[in-house]
Design a protein around this motif. Sequence first.
Motif, PDB file in Angstrom:
ATOM      1  N   SER A 102       0.848  -1.485   0.064  1.00 31.49           N
ATOM      2  CA  SER A 102       0.004   0.079  -0.112  1.00 31.49           C
ATOM      3  C   SER A 102       0.851   1.381   0.173  1.00 31.49           C
ATOM      4  CB  SER A 102      -0.755   0.114   1.307  1.00 31.49           C
ATOM      5  OG  SER A 102      -1.382   0.958   1.721  1.00 31.49           O
ATOM      6  N   LYS A 103       0.157   2.358  -0.903  1.00 31.67           N
ATOM      7  CA  LYS A 103       1.239   3.580  -0.324  1.00 31.67           C
ATOM      8  C   LYS A 103       1.181   3.916   0.452  1.00 31.67           C
ATOM      9  CE  LYS A 103       2.327   2.472  -5.424  1.00 31.67           C
ATOM     10  NZ  LYS A 103       3.342   1.410  -5.065  1.00 31.67           N
ATOM     11  N   ARG A 104       0.071   4.002   1.153  1.00 37.44           N
ATOM     12  CA  ARG A 104      -0.656   5.079   2.730  1.00 37.44           C
ATOM     13  C   ARG A 104      -0.353   3.803   3.246  1.00 37.44           C
ATOM     14  NH1 ARG A 104      -5.233   9.057   1.936  1.00 37.44           N
ATOM     15  NH2 ARG A 104      -3.763   9.431   4.350  1.00 37.44           N
ATOM     16  N   ARG A 109      -8.438   4.840   6.513  1.00 33.32           N
ATOM     17  CA  ARG A 109      -9.117   6.125   7.278  1.00 33.32           C
ATOM     18  C   ARG A 109     -10.693   5.959   6.611  1.00 33.32           C
ATOM     19  NH1 ARG A 109      -6.148  11.597   6.060  1.00 33.32           N
ATOM     20  NH2 ARG A 109      -8.620  12.472   7.254  1.00 33.32           N
TER      21      ARG A 109
END
Length: 149
Positions: A102-104, A109
């Motif tokens: 995952s990039k984040r 969220r």
Amino acid sequence: MLLRLAYLGVTNAFAMLRLLPMSDRDKDVEILALRHQIMVLERQLGTERVRFDASDRALLAALLHRLPLDVLCKVRLLVRPDTVLRWHRNLVARRHADASRSKRPGRPRTVHSIRALVLRLAGENPGWGYRRLHGELLVLGVKVAASTV
């Protein structure tokens, strides 16, 4: 490491360009000389093991992974053919893991509408704690963890 790998790639590309004008006899002589140097290195090392950098492992794995196992076993290397194949498997696995990561990092969220609903309920009912808010959200059909509330 990436810079070193790029440097090794460029220098090997120039080395391959140097081989183009050479005759097969000259290439065979160079191969025999390189094999002899490897034997001398192995004899001098004795029981010690050669340590390769990550960029060296990546370059060797990329160069040699296309060779069939029987040909790879006949090639004179400082490491076993199984080691080269393991390096290639690790290279492919690392590439796949990097692509699927995952990039984040961290927890995803909460959806904006759920967050707005929780804040609205908390603002309109200041005496309610997070457990009561969580229960009311469940009654409304909103599935969210109590720790998120």
